[in-house]
Design a protein around this motif. Structure first.
Motif, PDB file in Angstrom:
ATOM      1  N   ARG A   1       0.764  -1.360  -0.154  1.00 15.28           N
ATOM      2  CA  ARG A   1       0.176  -0.602   0.218  1.00 15.28           C
ATOM      3  C   ARG A   1       0.984   1.025   0.158  1.00 15.28           C
ATOM      4  N   THR A   2       2.623   1.835   0.525  1.00 15.10           N
ATOM      5  CA  THR A   2       2.658   2.283   0.092  1.00 15.10           C
ATOM      6  C   THR A   2       3.893   2.145  -0.453  1.00 15.10           C
ATOM      7  N   PRO A   3       3.230   3.635  -1.618  1.00 18.15           N
ATOM      8  CA  PRO A   3       4.634   3.757  -2.813  1.00 18.15           C
ATOM      9  C   PRO A   3       5.605   3.353  -2.763  1.00 18.15           C
ATOM     10  N   PRO A   4       6.684   2.686  -3.372  1.00 21.26           N
ATOM     11  CA  PRO A   4       5.846   2.383  -5.091  1.00 21.26           C
ATOM     12  C   PRO A   4       5.234   1.511  -5.294  1.00 21.26           C
ATOM     13  N   VAL A   5       4.136   1.312  -5.114  1.00 15.98           N
ATOM     14  CA  VAL A   5       3.218  -0.036  -5.735  1.00 15.98           C
ATOM     15  C   VAL A   5       3.534  -0.452  -7.026  1.00 15.98           C
ATOM     16  N   PRO A   6       4.069  -1.766  -6.584  1.00 15.00           N
ATOM     17  CA  PRO A   6       4.400  -2.493  -8.171  1.00 15.00           C
ATOM     18  C   PRO A   6       2.883  -2.808  -9.225  1.00 15.00           C
ATOM     19  N   THR A   7       3.484  -2.756 -10.200  1.00 15.95           N
ATOM     20  CA  THR A   7       1.850  -3.320 -11.230  1.00 15.95           C
ATOM     21  C   THR A   7       3.225  -3.556 -12.046  1.00 15.95           C
ATOM     22  N   ARG A   8       1.789  -4.742 -12.845  1.00 19.69           N
ATOM     23  CA  ARG A   8       2.819  -5.124 -14.242  1.00 19.69           C
ATOM     24  C   ARG A   8       2.027  -5.021 -14.761  1.00 19.69           C
ATOM     25  N   ARG A   9       1.858  -4.608 -16.691  1.00 22.41           N
ATOM     26  CA  ARG A   9       0.711  -3.799 -17.347  1.00 22.41           C
ATOM     27  C   ARG A   9       1.148  -5.270 -18.453  1.00 22.41           C
ATOM     28  N   ILE A  10      -0.336  -5.336 -17.911  1.00 21.18           N
ATOM     29  CA  ILE A  10      -0.819  -6.536 -19.419  1.00 21.18           C
ATOM     30  C   ILE A  10      -1.202  -6.578 -20.656  1.00 21.18           C
ATOM     31  N   LEU A  11      -0.922  -6.585 -22.099  1.00 24.70           N
ATOM     32  CA  LEU A  11      -0.667  -6.299 -23.190  1.00 24.70           C
ATOM     33  C   LEU A  11      -1.975  -7.402 -24.227  1.00 24.70           C
ATOM     34  N   ALA A  12      -2.371  -6.793 -24.856  1.00 24.45           N
ATOM     35  CA  ALA A  12      -3.179  -7.946 -26.172  1.00 24.45           C
ATOM     36  C   ALA A  12      -1.652  -7.414 -27.173  1.00 24.45           C
ATOM     37  N   ALA A  13      -0.851  -8.809 -28.081  1.00 22.49           N
ATOM     38  CA  ALA A  13      -0.254  -7.786 -29.319  1.00 22.49           C
ATOM     39  C   ALA A  13      -1.102  -9.026 -30.481  1.00 22.49           C
ATOM     40  N   VAL A  14      -1.175  -7.624 -31.596  1.00 21.45           N
ATOM     41  CA  VAL A  14      -1.943  -8.539 -32.830  1.00 21.45           C
ATOM     42  C   VAL A  14       0.044  -7.979 -34.065  1.00 21.45           C
ATOM     43  N   ARG A  15      -0.736  -9.248 -34.582  1.00 23.64           N
ATOM     44  CA  ARG A  15       0.055  -8.144 -35.421  1.00 23.64           C
ATOM     45  C   ARG A  15       0.081  -7.283 -36.385  1.00 23.64           C
ATOM     46  N   ALA A  16       0.980  -6.621 -36.805  1.00 25.11           N
ATOM     47  CA  ALA A  16       0.286  -5.625 -37.091  1.00 25.11           C
ATOM     48  C   ALA A  16      -0.463  -5.101 -38.272  1.00 25.11           C
ATOM     49  N   GLY A  17      -1.444  -4.532 -38.643  1.00 25.73           N
ATOM     50  CA  GLY A  17      -3.258  -4.513 -39.242  1.00 25.73           C
ATOM     51  C   GLY A  17      -3.896  -5.324 -38.816  1.00 25.73           C
ATOM     52  N   SER A  18      -3.735  -6.250 -38.833  1.00 22.83           N
ATOM     53  CA  SER A  18      -4.583  -7.607 -38.483  1.00 22.83           C
ATOM     54  C   SER A  18      -6.116  -7.452 -37.334  1.00 22.83           C
ATOM     55  N   GLY A  19      -5.404  -5.734 -35.873  1.00 17.18           N
ATOM     56  CA  GLY A  19      -6.798  -6.127 -35.384  1.00 17.18           C
ATOM     57  C   GLY A  19      -8.257  -5.815 -35.894  1.00 17.18           C
ATOM     58  N   HIS A  20      -7.928  -5.550 -37.408  1.00 21.84           N
ATOM     59  CA  HIS A  20      -9.529  -5.258 -37.680  1.00 21.84           C
ATOM     60  C   HIS A  20     -10.482  -6.541 -38.767  1.00 21.84           C
ATOM     61  N   GLN A  21      -9.412  -7.532 -38.715  1.00 25.12           N
ATOM     62  CA  GLN A  21     -10.035  -9.034 -39.174  1.00 25.12           C
ATOM     63  C   GLN A  21     -10.989  -9.219 -38.131  1.00 25.12           C
ATOM     64  N   PRO A  22     -12.105 -10.320 -38.546  1.00 26.44           N
ATOM     65  CA  PRO A  22     -13.692 -10.118 -36.941  1.00 26.44           C
ATOM     66  C   PRO A  22     -12.755 -10.949 -35.825  1.00 26.44           C
ATOM     67  N   THR A  23     -12.115 -12.381 -36.705  1.00 21.69           N
ATOM     68  CA  THR A  23     -12.343 -13.128 -36.071  1.00 21.69           C
ATOM     69  C   THR A  23     -10.822 -12.327 -34.297  1.00 21.69           C
ATOM     70  N   ILE A  24      -9.729 -11.714 -35.012  1.00 19.56           N
ATOM     71  CA  ILE A  24      -9.042 -10.905 -34.021  1.00 19.56           C
ATOM     72  C   ILE A  24      -9.401 -10.555 -33.228  1.00 19.56           C
ATOM     73  N   ALA A  25     -10.363  -9.054 -34.126  1.00 24.59           N
ATOM     74  CA  ALA A  25     -11.493  -8.140 -33.714  1.00 24.59           C
ATOM     75  C   ALA A  25     -12.578  -8.320 -32.214  1.00 24.59           C
ATOM     76  N   ALA A  26     -12.899  -9.754 -32.071  1.00 20.49           N
ATOM     77  CA  ALA A  26     -13.429 -10.615 -31.652  1.00 20.49           C
ATOM     78  C   ALA A  26     -12.583 -11.094 -30.320  1.00 20.49           C
ATOM     79  N   GLY A  27     -12.045 -11.980 -30.858  1.00 18.72           N
ATOM     80  CA  GLY A  27     -10.035 -11.847 -29.875  1.00 18.72           C
ATOM     81  C   GLY A  27     -10.016 -10.969 -28.505  1.00 18.72           C
ATOM     82  N   LEU A  28      -9.907  -9.623 -29.375  1.00 13.78           N
ATOM     83  CA  LEU A  28      -8.721  -8.614 -28.301  1.00 13.78           C
ATOM     84  C   LEU A  28     -10.671  -7.723 -27.828  1.00 13.78           C
ATOM     85  N   ASP A  29     -11.895  -8.084 -28.106  1.00 14.77           N
ATOM     86  CA  ASP A  29     -12.900  -7.427 -27.312  1.00 14.77           C
ATOM     87  C   ASP A  29     -12.942  -8.295 -26.428  1.00 14.77           C
ATOM     88  N   ALA A  30     -12.983  -9.569 -26.694  1.00 18.78           N
ATOM     89  CA  ALA A  30     -13.323 -10.513 -25.246  1.00 18.78           C
ATOM     90  C   ALA A  30     -12.475 -10.627 -24.376  1.00 18.78           C
TER      91      ALA A  30
END
Length: 307
Positions: free
Chosen positions: A264-293
């Motif tokens: 509770r006392t700063p600095p409070v460590p965190t880890r950032r969780i990311l979703a990564a895809v190939r550049a330009g692929s995020g608009h494909q319906p299957t990948i877009a559905a996965g990112l949305d989920a």
């Protein structure tokens, strides 16, 4: 559609050596060298220069990689545009990679949503370290990688990938039942500066996470034991052999007597969780559905500590 040798050249750029690129591309070093020599001859430019036992990419190679990234992204955009000519529900195959905690908690919940909302979609999950997940993305062996941000992954500026922040997850202190801090409702990470530590092996994401968090808190951890599996680490902590940092998502084995304490006392460590895809692929319906989920799953509250 795109010369596969360009992907090999990109692997050399990411990993720095022909040997490492050969490993991630599932080729022999001699095959990689042969492919690069043939590509250089066809283009009539020098791509690699020997530097001791390693190689250095020439300016021509960097120019070619920039074009390769643009070509790959444009191909992914074309695949997304072509989806408009298909009818019916989102279908096909969607392949995920995820590091241990994500593979155990985050991605399965997203798969549940996808199975319920898109029954025609086939989903697959592969557990993988974050850096390796980017290699799998580049090789078109997975479509979405759920990773934790560490120094070992490509920077957000890497044009080969699109990275989407999902959640900043707090880290808790894990101690044994006899530890002096047991009973407190919160601590500072520096309170454990003189304790022995249980940490992942060097080069693994968890090792980078722990050492960076301790450094920011003003000390270097005295790492007494290395454990990559939560079961092993919790067993050591439960018996008083050290303390550990554990992500809030980590599902620890109940048969080890440990205590989680929030920082509770700063600095409070965190880890950032990311979703990564190939550049330009995020608009494909299957990948877009996965990112949305994934976004919907990580938008819910993280598991709370027992009072």
């Amino acid at each position: 559609m795109i010369d596969r040798r360009l992907g090999v050249l990109q692997a050399i750029a990411r990993h720095g050596t022909v040997t490492a690129a050969a490993e991630v591309c599932r080729l022999t070093p001699s095959a990689v060298s042969h492919q690069m020599q043939a590509l250089a001859r066809e283009l009539d430019v020098v791509l690699l220069e020997p530097v001791g036992r390693t190689v250095r990419l020439t300016p021509a190679a960097h120019t070619l990689i920039a074009h390769a990234e643009a070509l790959t992204a444009q191909w992914e955009h074309a695949r997304a545009d072509l989806s408009a000519h298909r009818s019916g529900d989102v279908g096909g195959t969607l392949r995920f990679a995820g590091f241990s905690s994500a593979a155990a908690v985050v991605v399965p919940k997203a798969l549940d949503l996808l199975r319920e909302e898109h029954p025609a979609l086939r989903v697959h999950l592969r557990e993988s370290e974050p850096a390796r997940s980017f290699d799998l993305l580049a090789a078109d062996e997975v479509d979405v990688a759920v990773v934790v941000a560490t120094p070992s992954i490509p920077p957000a500026s890497d044009a080969a990938f699109d990275q989407h922040p999902l959640v900043d997850e707090p880290l808790d202190v894990l101690v044994g039942p006899e530890h002096p801090l047991v009973g407190r409702d919160g601590v500072a990470l520096a309170d454990l500066a003189h304790d022995p530590w249980v940490c992942g092996n060097r080069g693994r994401a968890y090792h980078q996470l722990v050492t960076l968090a301790c450094t920011v808190a003003g000390f270097a951890p005295d790492i007494a034991h290395f454990a990559d599996e939560w079961d092993t680490g919790a067993a050591l902590v439960a018996r008083g052999f050290g303390v550990a940092l554990v992500p809030r998502l980590a599902d620890l084995p109940a048969h080890h007597d440990t205590r989680r304490i929030p920082i509770r006392t700063p600095p409070v460590p965190t880890r950032r969780i990311l979703a990564a895809v190939r550049a330009g692929s995020g608009h494909q319906p299957t990948i877009a559905a996965g990112l949305d989920a994934l976004r919907r799953v990580t938008a819910t509250d993280l598991p709370a500590l027992d009072p």
